[in-house]
Motif scaffolding. Sequence first.
Motif, PDB file in Angstrom:
ATOM      1  N   VAL A 390       1.082  -1.455  -0.104  1.00 36.68           N
ATOM      2  CA  VAL A 390      -0.194  -0.164   0.041  1.00 36.68           C
ATOM      3  C   VAL A 390       1.060   1.735   0.133  1.00 36.68           C
ATOM      4  CG1 VAL A 390      -2.209   1.078   1.119  1.00 36.68           C
ATOM      5  CG2 VAL A 390      -1.979  -1.113   1.224  1.00 36.68           C
ATOM      6  N   THR A 391       1.962   1.282   1.008  1.00 36.75           N
ATOM      7  CA  THR A 391       2.568   2.385   0.736  1.00 36.75           C
ATOM      8  C   THR A 391       3.602   2.676  -0.119  1.00 36.75           C
ATOM      9  OG1 THR A 391       3.364   2.029   2.905  1.00 36.75           O
ATOM     10  CG2 THR A 391       5.184   3.224   2.573  1.00 36.75           C
ATOM     11  N   MET A 392       3.903   2.077  -0.915  1.00 34.93           N
ATOM     12  CA  MET A 392       4.742   3.007  -2.548  1.00 34.93           C
ATOM     13  C   MET A 392       3.656   2.687  -3.365  1.00 34.93           C
ATOM     14  SD  MET A 392       5.962  -1.075  -4.337  1.00 34.93           S
ATOM     15  CE  MET A 392       3.750  -2.032  -4.219  1.00 34.93           C
ATOM     16  N   VAL A 393       2.064   3.353  -3.064  1.00 37.95           N
ATOM     17  CA  VAL A 393       1.229   4.268  -3.644  1.00 37.95           C
ATOM     18  C   VAL A 393       1.133   5.671  -2.873  1.00 37.95           C
ATOM     19  CG1 VAL A 393      -1.164   4.203  -4.572  1.00 37.95           C
ATOM     20  CG2 VAL A 393      -0.040   2.457  -5.314  1.00 37.95           C
ATOM     21  N   LEU A 394       0.641   4.953  -1.457  1.00 37.63           N
ATOM     22  CA  LEU A 394       0.368   6.348  -0.597  1.00 37.63           C
ATOM     23  C   LEU A 394       1.366   7.270  -0.997  1.00 37.63           C
ATOM     24  CD1 LEU A 394      -0.576   5.484   3.106  1.00 37.63           C
ATOM     25  CD2 LEU A 394       1.485   6.637   2.440  1.00 37.63           C
ATOM     26  N   GLN A 395       3.242   7.349  -0.430  1.00 36.03           N
ATOM     27  CA  GLN A 395       3.565   8.153  -0.558  1.00 36.03           C
ATOM     28  C   GLN A 395       3.648   8.907  -1.518  1.00 36.03           C
ATOM     29  OE1 GLN A 395       7.129   6.108   2.469  1.00 36.03           O
ATOM     30  NE2 GLN A 395       8.118   5.929  -0.022  1.00 36.03           N
ATOM     31  N   PHE A 396       3.567   8.560  -2.896  1.00 34.57           N
ATOM     32  CA  PHE A 396       3.378   9.368  -3.456  1.00 34.57           C
ATOM     33  C   PHE A 396       2.309  10.941  -3.707  1.00 34.57           C
ATOM     34  CE2 PHE A 396       1.084  11.227  -7.575  1.00 34.57           C
ATOM     35  CZ  PHE A 396       2.216  12.234  -7.939  1.00 34.57           C
ATOM     36  N   TYR A 425      -8.657  14.316   5.384  1.00 38.62           N
ATOM     37  CA  TYR A 425      -7.948  13.623   5.709  1.00 38.62           C
ATOM     38  C   TYR A 425      -9.733  13.113   6.888  1.00 38.62           C
ATOM     39  CZ  TYR A 425      -3.579  15.428   5.082  1.00 38.62           C
ATOM     40  OH  TYR A 425      -2.073  15.647   4.353  1.00 38.62           O
ATOM     41  N   TRP A 426      -9.985  14.037   7.312  1.00 41.16           N
ATOM     42  CA  TRP A 426     -11.435  13.294   8.211  1.00 41.16           C
ATOM     43  C   TRP A 426     -12.664  13.012   7.643  1.00 41.16           C
ATOM     44  CZ3 TRP A 426      -8.705  13.125  13.311  1.00 41.16           C
ATOM     45  CH2 TRP A 426      -7.615  12.862  13.257  1.00 41.16           C
ATOM     46  N   ALA A 427     -12.966  13.719   7.073  1.00 41.23           N
ATOM     47  CA  ALA A 427     -13.995  13.768   6.464  1.00 41.23           C
ATOM     48  C   ALA A 427     -14.008  12.134   5.526  1.00 41.23           C
ATOM     49  CB  ALA A 427     -14.869  14.851   5.444  1.00 41.23           C
ATOM     50  N   VAL A 428     -13.588  12.103   4.579  1.00 43.12           N
ATOM     51  CA  VAL A 428     -12.828  10.866   4.051  1.00 43.12           C
ATOM     52  C   VAL A 428     -11.568  10.063   4.269  1.00 43.12           C
ATOM     53  CG1 VAL A 428     -11.885  10.413   1.337  1.00 43.12           C
ATOM     54  CG2 VAL A 428     -13.965  12.997   1.877  1.00 43.12           C
ATOM     55  N   GLY A 429     -11.074  10.532   4.483  1.00 46.98           N
ATOM     56  CA  GLY A 429      -8.997   9.491   5.287  1.00 46.98           C
ATOM     57  C   GLY A 429      -9.987   8.407   6.271  1.00 46.98           C
ATOM     58  N   ILE A 453      -6.320   6.439   0.926  1.00 44.20           N
ATOM     59  CA  ILE A 453      -7.567   7.385   0.069  1.00 44.20           C
ATOM     60  C   ILE A 453      -7.506   8.699   0.859  1.00 44.20           C
ATOM     61  CG2 ILE A 453     -10.187   7.522  -0.112  1.00 44.20           C
ATOM     62  CD1 ILE A 453     -10.195   4.208   0.481  1.00 44.20           C
ATOM     63  N   GLY A 454      -7.155   8.755   1.671  1.00 40.83           N
ATOM     64  CA  GLY A 454      -7.470  10.106   2.856  1.00 40.83           C
ATOM     65  C   GLY A 454      -6.138  10.742   2.251  1.00 40.83           C
ATOM     66  N   LEU A 455      -4.620  10.944   1.946  1.00 39.72           N
ATOM     67  CA  LEU A 455      -4.292  11.229   1.116  1.00 39.72           C
ATOM     68  C   LEU A 455      -4.410  11.813  -0.348  1.00 39.72           C
ATOM     69  CD1 LEU A 455      -1.242   9.717   3.105  1.00 39.72           C
ATOM     70  CD2 LEU A 455      -1.381  11.807   3.307  1.00 39.72           C
ATOM     71  N   ALA A 456      -4.589  11.343  -1.006  1.00 42.12           N
ATOM     72  CA  ALA A 456      -5.034  11.088  -1.969  1.00 42.12           C
ATOM     73  C   ALA A 456      -5.675  11.975  -2.677  1.00 42.12           C
ATOM     74  CB  ALA A 456      -5.171   9.543  -3.276  1.00 42.12           C
ATOM     75  N   THR A 457      -6.491  12.103  -1.911  1.00 42.62           N
ATOM     76  CA  THR A 457      -7.981  13.309  -1.629  1.00 42.62           C
ATOM     77  C   THR A 457      -7.485  14.379  -1.029  1.00 42.62           C
ATOM     78  OG1 THR A 457      -9.947  11.744  -1.230  1.00 42.62           O
ATOM     79  CG2 THR A 457     -10.322  14.250  -1.050  1.00 42.62           C
ATOM     80  N   THR A 458      -6.794  14.523  -0.143  1.00 38.76           N
ATOM     81  CA  THR A 458      -5.969  15.785   0.177  1.00 38.76           C
ATOM     82  C   THR A 458      -5.235  16.472  -0.731  1.00 38.76           C
ATOM     83  OG1 THR A 458      -6.243  15.473   2.054  1.00 38.76           O
ATOM     84  CG2 THR A 458      -4.678  16.900   2.188  1.00 38.76           C
TER      85      THR A 458
END
Length: 483
Positions: A390-396, A425-429, A453-458
């Motif tokens: 998961v981290t591979m995608v999350l970090q970008f 972060y809070w409403a989505v992640g 999901i939260g980081l991508a939205t932000t």
Amino acid sequence: MPAMPLTTLLRDSRALATLAVPLVLTQLAQVALTTTDTVMMGMLGAAELAAGGLAIVIFNQLRTMGVGLVTSVGNQVAAAAARSETRAAGTEGRPAPEATQAGPETATGEVAAIVRASLVVATLAGLAGAALMLLIGRLLPFLGQESTVADRAQDMLLTLAPGLLPCLWFQAVRQFTVGMRRPQALLQITLASVAVNAGINWVLIHGTWGIPKLGLPGVGVATSLVYLLSFLALYLSARRDPILAPLISLNIAKADRDTVQRLVRLGIPIAATYGSEAGFFSVTTLMAGSFGSAALAAHTAVNQLVYIVFQVAVGLSHAASINVSRELAQDRPAAALRIKNTALACAAAVMALVAVLYTAVPKLVLAPFFDGGAARNSEAISIATHLLLVTMVLQFFDCAQNIGVGLLRGLDDTKSGFRITLIGYWAVGLPSAALLGHAAGLHTLGIWLGLLIGLATTAILLLRRYSSALRTRFAATEPAPAT
């Protein structure tokens, strides 16, 4: 959107790298402090790693918010110097040699006032943060943590709390040197602090040379001492610099109240933004802890890896932010808009290399945090290995959202970032993490999918806000190119 010409990308990348590279290296050296702490805590066992990781998360939460209060110092200093350069260069836009490094003499009073005010803000934030740290430690047993883990974390927090004050002093002086585009001493000092931290850690944890064996709390004592030594070294370095020396003073009694208030007005939304992100990770750490010490240990190890790579984002974000402040102070909105694409391209290249490393040698990546031969760590290692996928995608997306916050700070728009992080972060992640972790039964893996999901939205919302705000701000003077 039209692609940026390769020659333009390369030119802008070199300009960004001039400031970003020393900042990234400094950030990576600085994170080696907490990485050393994490590795040594892991040597004490999974329970100590879980408790120490929990204490560090709380410390980082409050430290990050304190750093946010003084982060605008770099932008304010950079803008003041850039305006002075423009005045000195006249209408032809040719920087005067002296102004290129420090700005003309007319900027001296303004920059010195900003520095004094930043030290006042850092002092107040450090005292308040230390008190909150101790209070949160007392509440850990009521937040779903195992009693043994909570007790050990409280002991470590007692020794970490005093280090917050010199830590924030260091950050205030750091922002000043970055705003003046003279961050070189940061890297040397931080590299030295890594070696000092490792040595003090070993002595205090295991008890040598007549010093009592402190165990886990020894990590906190070492960290606090290193922060104090780092601040003193950076301050003395600035005092020896002929350009920086006239601008820095510890006499905070002479701080200008209006300047302090301006920094606080700009800093509170930044602190709230940083705190929103750090709080997001802190809450998910508590959620991971509810699945047991193995899950918390795995979460702590992978979170530390993310934190290491995140320093690339911090360096790029600070460099991009400072450059945006300078470009706007010199009325060059098109260049300010290009900075976004340049920073994201650099981030994507680095994150791709990290993803390859996680895929190719996951056991090697995790080896420093666990004793692979210990049966008590086998479950934690298995969980951490899955989290790396998961981290591979999350970090970008983690990198992109931090760059977005920095870009908006370059516009002096420190409020939008906070509002957007509340949504992302809070409403989505966080709801996503709760649903996937608990309702869907994915446990720690589900929590990290929620983080993604939260980081991508932000990230998406922040970058869209920057582009639209920049176009709106300069629509009447010079239309910015489409991106």
